[in-house]
Design a protein around this motif. Structure first.
Motif, PDB file in Angstrom:
ATOM      1  N   ARG A 137      36.370  49.002  34.643  1.00 47.18           N
ATOM      2  CA  ARG A 137      37.614  49.771  34.740  1.00 47.18           C
ATOM      3  C   ARG A 137      37.811  50.212  36.183  1.00 47.18           C
ATOM      4  NH1 ARG A 137      39.481  52.396  30.136  1.00 47.18           N
ATOM      5  NH2 ARG A 137      39.743  54.319  31.305  1.00 47.18           N
ATOM      6  N   SER A 138      38.376  49.289  36.976  1.00 49.42           N
ATOM      7  CA  SER A 138      38.556  49.575  38.403  1.00 49.42           C
ATOM      8  C   SER A 138      39.706  48.753  38.932  1.00 49.42           C
ATOM      9  CB  SER A 138      37.270  49.215  39.156  1.00 49.42           C
ATOM     10  OG  SER A 138      37.506  49.172  40.549  1.00 49.42           O
ATOM     11  N   MET A 143      42.239  43.455  41.228  1.00 49.03           N
ATOM     12  CA  MET A 143      42.548  42.633  42.422  1.00 49.03           C
ATOM     13  C   MET A 143      41.638  41.411  42.478  1.00 49.03           C
ATOM     14  SD  MET A 143      43.350  45.193  45.539  1.00 49.03           S
ATOM     15  CE  MET A 143      43.515  43.816  46.641  1.00 49.03           C
ATOM     16  N   HIS A 144      40.365  41.633  42.192  1.00 48.35           N
ATOM     17  CA  HIS A 144      39.373  40.557  42.223  1.00 48.35           C
ATOM     18  C   HIS A 144      39.780  39.435  41.267  1.00 48.35           C
ATOM     19  CE1 HIS A 144      35.409  38.695  42.202  1.00 48.35           C
ATOM     20  NE2 HIS A 144      35.190  39.023  40.952  1.00 48.35           N
ATOM     21  N   ILE A 145      40.123  39.799  40.060  1.00 48.32           N
ATOM     22  CA  ILE A 145      40.485  38.805  39.044  1.00 48.32           C
ATOM     23  C   ILE A 145      41.826  38.147  39.401  1.00 48.32           C
ATOM     24  CG2 ILE A 145      41.079  38.462  36.630  1.00 48.32           C
ATOM     25  CD1 ILE A 145      38.194  39.085  36.893  1.00 48.32           C
ATOM     26  N   THR A 146      42.795  38.959  39.814  1.00 50.77           N
ATOM     27  CA  THR A 146      44.127  38.416  40.141  1.00 50.77           C
ATOM     28  C   THR A 146      44.022  37.343  41.216  1.00 50.77           C
ATOM     29  OG1 THR A 146      45.157  40.539  39.621  1.00 50.77           O
ATOM     30  CG2 THR A 146      46.444  39.013  40.966  1.00 50.77           C
ATOM     31  N   ALA A 148      41.350  35.729  42.112  1.00 56.23           N
ATOM     32  CA  ALA A 148      40.553  34.590  41.644  1.00 56.23           C
ATOM     33  C   ALA A 148      41.465  33.611  40.905  1.00 56.23           C
ATOM     34  CB  ALA A 148      39.430  35.072  40.715  1.00 56.23           C
ATOM     35  N   LYS A 149      42.382  34.154  40.118  1.00 54.12           N
ATOM     36  CA  LYS A 149      43.306  33.289  39.379  1.00 54.12           C
ATOM     37  C   LYS A 149      44.290  32.599  40.328  1.00 54.12           C
ATOM     38  CE  LYS A 149      43.005  35.911  35.116  1.00 54.12           C
ATOM     39  NZ  LYS A 149      42.156  34.893  34.479  1.00 54.12           N
ATOM     40  N   LEU A 150      44.791  33.351  41.303  1.00 54.53           N
ATOM     41  CA  LEU A 150      45.700  32.730  42.279  1.00 54.53           C
ATOM     42  C   LEU A 150      44.978  31.618  43.032  1.00 54.53           C
ATOM     43  CD1 LEU A 150      47.567  35.862  43.659  1.00 54.53           C
ATOM     44  CD2 LEU A 150      48.587  33.978  42.387  1.00 54.53           C
ATOM     45  N   ALA A 151      43.729  31.877  43.374  1.00 50.99           N
ATOM     46  CA  ALA A 151      42.943  30.854  44.078  1.00 50.99           C
ATOM     47  C   ALA A 151      42.782  29.621  43.184  1.00 50.99           C
ATOM     48  CB  ALA A 151      41.570  31.404  44.463  1.00 50.99           C
ATOM     49  N   ALA A 152      42.484  29.863  41.898  1.00 53.76           N
ATOM     50  CA  ALA A 152      42.317  28.743  40.971  1.00 53.76           C
ATOM     51  C   ALA A 152      43.613  27.936  40.892  1.00 53.76           C
ATOM     52  CB  ALA A 152      41.928  29.257  39.576  1.00 53.76           C
ATOM     53  N   GLY A 153      44.736  28.637  40.817  1.00 51.17           N
ATOM     54  CA  GLY A 153      46.026  27.956  40.748  1.00 51.17           C
ATOM     55  C   GLY A 153      46.300  27.122  41.990  1.00 51.17           C
ATOM     56  N   ALA A 154      46.056  27.699  43.154  1.00 51.37           N
ATOM     57  CA  ALA A 154      46.293  26.972  44.403  1.00 51.37           C
ATOM     58  C   ALA A 154      45.377  25.763  44.510  1.00 51.37           C
ATOM     59  CB  ALA A 154      46.070  27.904  45.599  1.00 51.37           C
ATOM     60  N   ILE A 205      36.643  37.362  46.912  1.00 50.37           N
ATOM     61  CA  ILE A 205      35.266  37.725  47.252  1.00 50.37           C
ATOM     62  C   ILE A 205      35.218  39.134  47.850  1.00 50.37           C
ATOM     63  CG2 ILE A 205      33.331  37.212  48.795  1.00 50.37           C
ATOM     64  CD1 ILE A 205      33.894  34.259  48.415  1.00 50.37           C
ATOM     65  N   ALA A 206      36.171  39.434  48.746  1.00 50.95           N
ATOM     66  CA  ALA A 206      36.173  40.761  49.381  1.00 50.95           C
ATOM     67  C   ALA A 206      36.397  41.861  48.339  1.00 50.95           C
ATOM     68  CB  ALA A 206      37.262  40.821  50.456  1.00 50.95           C
ATOM     69  N   ALA A 207      37.373  41.660  47.450  1.00 56.82           N
ATOM     70  CA  ALA A 207      37.648  42.673  46.413  1.00 56.82           C
ATOM     71  C   ALA A 207      36.443  42.827  45.486  1.00 56.82           C
ATOM     72  CB  ALA A 207      38.890  42.286  45.606  1.00 56.82           C
ATOM     73  N   GLY A 208      35.813  41.714  45.162  1.00 54.05           N
ATOM     74  CA  GLY A 208      34.612  41.770  44.322  1.00 54.05           C
ATOM     75  C   GLY A 208      33.492  42.540  44.999  1.00 54.05           C
ATOM     76  N   SER A 209      33.332  42.337  46.298  1.00 54.74           N
ATOM     77  CA  SER A 209      32.283  43.058  47.044  1.00 54.74           C
ATOM     78  C   SER A 209      32.562  44.554  47.077  1.00 54.74           C
ATOM     79  CB  SER A 209      32.199  42.540  48.482  1.00 54.74           C
ATOM     80  OG  SER A 209      31.678  41.244  48.509  1.00 54.74           O
ATOM     81  N   ILE A 210      33.832  44.888  47.294  1.00 59.75           N
ATOM     82  CA  ILE A 210      34.190  46.311  47.334  1.00 59.75           C
ATOM     83  C   ILE A 210      33.955  46.940  45.954  1.00 59.75           C
ATOM     84  CG2 ILE A 210      36.116  47.928  47.648  1.00 59.75           C
ATOM     85  CD1 ILE A 210      37.235  45.899  49.716  1.00 59.75           C
ATOM     86  N   TRP A 211      34.350  46.230  44.916  1.00 58.90           N
ATOM     87  CA  TRP A 211      34.127  46.719  43.555  1.00 58.90           C
ATOM     88  C   TRP A 211      32.630  46.894  43.287  1.00 58.90           C
ATOM     89  CZ3 TRP A 211      33.403  42.862  39.199  1.00 58.90           C
ATOM     90  CH2 TRP A 211      33.137  43.508  38.006  1.00 58.90           C
ATOM     91  N   ALA A 212      31.817  45.911  43.688  1.00 58.58           N
ATOM     92  CA  ALA A 212      30.367  45.996  43.487  1.00 58.58           C
ATOM     93  C   ALA A 212      29.784  47.200  44.235  1.00 58.58           C
ATOM     94  CB  ALA A 212      29.694  44.710  43.957  1.00 58.58           C
ATOM     95  N   GLU A 213      30.312  47.462  45.435  1.00 65.09           N
ATOM     96  CA  GLU A 213      29.820  48.601  46.211  1.00 65.09           C
ATOM     97  C   GLU A 213      30.126  49.917  45.490  1.00 65.09           C
ATOM     98  OE1 GLU A 213      28.015  49.143  48.879  1.00 65.09           O
ATOM     99  OE2 GLU A 213      28.453  51.294  48.904  1.00 65.09           O
TER     100      GLU A 213
END
Lengths: 285, 449
Positions: A137-138, A143-146, A148-154, A205-213
């Motif tokens: 819940r963050s 952002m991380h998931i969004t 990731a999906k945009l990257a997958a689409g591109a 990756i950046a959003a995931g790192s910030i979330w992990a932190e």
């Protein structure tokens, strides 16, 4: 669990199944129209195919939005909703850019069937809904998931264009290929989509790192998902260097993008469900 | 040395080497990874391979000598690249050619023209194609598009330099610890031992100079019974200062005097028991973990401190909380029973009283000044990539040559990337300029790379 919420969920799952399969049916029609355009040189069919894909997005969007409302969080917990939302993002990205850049419209001939197959595969998995655990819940996760999906689409769009390039190079003669721009422009559009993919993957990756932190007190832990995600990012970085410095254009670029796409498929769709990691602790199989 | 580090091949070799190392980590379980069982199973099943992998540090590859050597080479190479990029930036800004000079690798097209109004026409047409900067030169005009795009690579690599520095700094100096607190309990960092503690290779032991007191712990649940949110109301302060109230929740850490406090997802109930025997009373708190997914039953077992007894406990939280205990001595059951708060159980010639039940939860404490550096590096890397891909630099020069026959304009175009699409844009630009200047026939001279 309260009886009302169980009943609400079951009712929604029935409606959602109808919406999803309706969108699949419309995407099939769109694919057939593209094929008709290719085989009988009907330019109008290609235009109709694109508008048909737009129509297909309506029940698809309704299914995803409804699911979001009923379960209270975005589509990133189960394989069912992850694949459906990835396909949605791919198609939205392609349609928006196809209306912006006329020349890439025919690429729908590749992108539609690939998306359709992925979606059908996803719909055959367990559609059950799951609560979001506290760690997920963050806003950074969203952002991380969004992205990731945009990257997958591109990346899927980039792969589609690379496939068109390779098929034309090999002399595969669909008449609708004539409506594509020249090979070097196709090559550069595939590079451009790969560039979008790299940008979105970087944010992912950046959003995931910030979330992990914020969640675990460390911004990188060499978790299998993190590591494999980095490998995919490095592959696209390698592609950029080879293209820029060694002029890896054309066939080599297309094959490189194909390999990077296969790698990204593994990272996004397979590894989260087989790897033992803190990252996937909450993702349901 | 610098030449090799700056060579294009080095970048490719480094990327490939990083990729290989990451792949090794996926196929050989890492010793300090999340799944300890996976590593143990792999070593048991690969009796020959496991010692060999340990010898080569393949099972701790991200802290191995070869990985650090690769990181060092990458860092030096990228730093040189950034330095070169900055030098080039200064050179480009200092260069101020008075006249346009023909350059190779440019698209070139010439046609006769009436020079009146050519500047306005070129500027107008240029704007249509995104060439917003217009400069007049001695012998013509120059148009530019996406000037910042030239520096994307330098900014991207500068981000990498910072990121590697942050990662190395974290590895060398980060301090981390885990504590468990019961409600109304206080952790005094300068004197209380943490449950676990780790620190970077050049860091001292982690002894945070703060106190942390857990006031209340609040779990929230979904209607299904699964955990929705966890938060703790705490009092915290640096040693000697007055405590301040704050909230620590999952994904919302609290920072006190440079120490970050993170809420973990581990929690349960701590039951307070008093064992009275032969005139002595021994009070102790036992932390119990959730035994079911709905967090209604909490269980655990322990030896009872300062006694010869072992105790198994099961606490049921609800409208009427109840504790079920089994007391053993040398493996045999001495006593068992169900207790509500305030009740007691006879144990031999003494008795065990259930006096209290409070919630407990875990906190992770870290001290790492390099987190901010890592976040800045993300921003730079992203900015660099966006500039490289979304703002491709391009320039169009219009050189004028006047002789007895009239004035000829030579239009030269150049783009660093996406040359195929730029060629189409360049052709369109030239055609538009034709139309603007009303030229119906041209002497063409197409010269390319």
């Amino acid at each position: 669990m309260k009886k009302e919420s169980i009943v609400q969920e079951l009712n929604w799952l029935k409606i959602e199944a109808v919406l999803h399969w309706t969108s699949v049916a419309v995407y099939i029609v769109s694919t057939v129209l593209y094929a008709h355009s290719a085989m009988f040189k009907k330019k109008r069919s290609a235009v109709r195919a694109l508008y048909c894909a737009v129509v297909g997005l309506v029940p698809h969007s309704a299914a995803l939005i409804g699911r979001w409302i009923v379960q209270g969080h975005g589509p990133y917990m189960s394989r069912y909703e992850v694949i459906s939302s990835d396909v949605w993002v791919t198609l939205v990205l392609f349609i928006v850019l196809a209306f912006r850049w006329e020349r890439i419209k025919p690429a729908g001939m590749i992108i539609l069937p690939v998306s359709l197959l992925l979606m059908a595969f996803g719909l055959l998995t367990d559609p059950g809904m799951h609560d979001l655990p506290p760690s997920l819940r963050s806003i950074w996760l969203v952002m991380h998931i969004t992205f990731a999906k945009l990257a997958a689409g591109a990346i899927i769009c980039s792969f589609g264009l690379a496939m068109v390039y390779l098929l034309r190079e090999r002399g595969v003669s669909f008449s609708f290929f004539a409506r594509f721009p020249s090979q070097d422009v196709i090559d550069e559009y595939s590079y451009k989509f790969a560039g979008f993919g790299l940008i979105f993957w970087t944010i992912n990756i950046a959003a995931g790192s910030i979330w992990a932190e914020y969640s675990w007190g460390r911004f990188w832990g060499w978790d299998p998902i993190e590591t494999w995600s980095l490998i995919t990012w490095l592959m696209y970085g390698l592609f950029a260097h080879l293209r820029l410095f060694w002029k890896w254009n054309g066939v080599r670029s297309a094959w490189m993008l194909t390999a990077a796409f296969i790698l990204s498929l593994f990272t996004i769709f397979i590894l989260p469900f087989i790897a033992q990691s803190l990252h996937t602790e909450y993702f349901i199989q | 040395m610098k030449r090799y580090l700056l060579h294009r091949r080095t970048a490719v070799v480094v990327i490939v080497a990083f990729t290989i190392i990451c792949c090794i980590a996926l196929f050989i379980p890492q010793r300090d990874a999340y799944s300890v069982d996976a590593y143990r199973m792999w070593t048991e099943q690969n009796g020959v391979m496991a010692p060999f992998a340990a010898f080569l540090q393949l099972d701790t590859i991200f802290t191995s000598y070869m990985f650090f050597a690769l990181v060092a080479i990458s860092w030096i190479a990228v730093s040189f690249s950034v330095w070169n990029g900055l030098k080039l930036f200064r050179k480009k800004n200092q260069r101020n050619d008075a006249a346009l000079i023909p350059r190779k690798d440019h698209l070139i097209f010439s046609f006769p023209v009436v020079s009146d109004g050519l500047a306005d026409a070129a500027a107008r047409v240029g704007r249509q194609f995104g060439f917003t900067r217009f400069i007049q030169k001695e012998n013509g005009y120059q148009l530019f598009r996406n000037i910042p795009g030239r520096y994307g690579s330098t900014i991207l690599h500068a981000g990498f330099v910072l990121l590697i520095a942050a990662a190395l700094g974290t590895y060398m100096f980060q301090k981390k610890g885990f504590i468990q607190l019961i409600e109304r309990d206080t952790f005094f960092g300068w004197q209380t031992e943490m449950l676990s503690e780790e620190h970077g290779i050049f860091a001292d032991r982690f002894v945070p100079d703060i106190l942390l007191s857990l006031d209340t712990f609040t779990p929230e649940y979904y209607p299904s019974g699964s955990v929705k949110a966890l938060s703790s109301s705490v009092l915290s302060a640096r040693q000697g200062d007055a405590p301040v109230r704050g909230i620590v929740a999952v994904n919302h850490p609290l920072v006190v005097d440079g120490v970050s406090i993170y809420q973990t997802t581990s929690f349960g109930y701590a039951v307070g028991l008093v064992l009275e025997q032969s005139g002595d009373a021994v009070q102790s708190y036992f932390c119990l973990d959730a035994a079911d997914s709905l967090h209604t039953i909490f269980a655990g077992s322990s030896d009872y401190p300062s006694t010869e007894f072992d105790i198994e406990m099961e606490y049921r939280n609800g409208v009427l909380p109840q504790l079920y205990v089994v007391i053993r001595k040398n493996g045999s059951i001495v006593s068992s029973g169900s207790l509500r708060r305030g009740e007691f159980l006879n144990v031999g010639d003494g008795r065990l009283s259930f006096v209290d039940a409070r919630q407990w939860t875990g906190f992770i404490l870290t001290e790492n000044p390099f987190v901010a550096v890592a976040f800045v590096s993300f921003a730079l890397i992203l900015a660099g990539i966006v500039m490289l891909y979304l703002f491709p630099y391009g320039t169009i020069d219009l050189r004028l040559q006047t002789d007895d026959a009239g004035t000829t304009v030579t239009v030269e175009g150049y783009a660093e990337r996406e040359k195929g699409m730029f060629r189409i844009e360049y052709d369109d630009f030239v055609k538009e300029l034709f139309v603007e200047k009303g030229v119906h026939r041209a002497r063409t001279e197409l010269v390319e790379d």
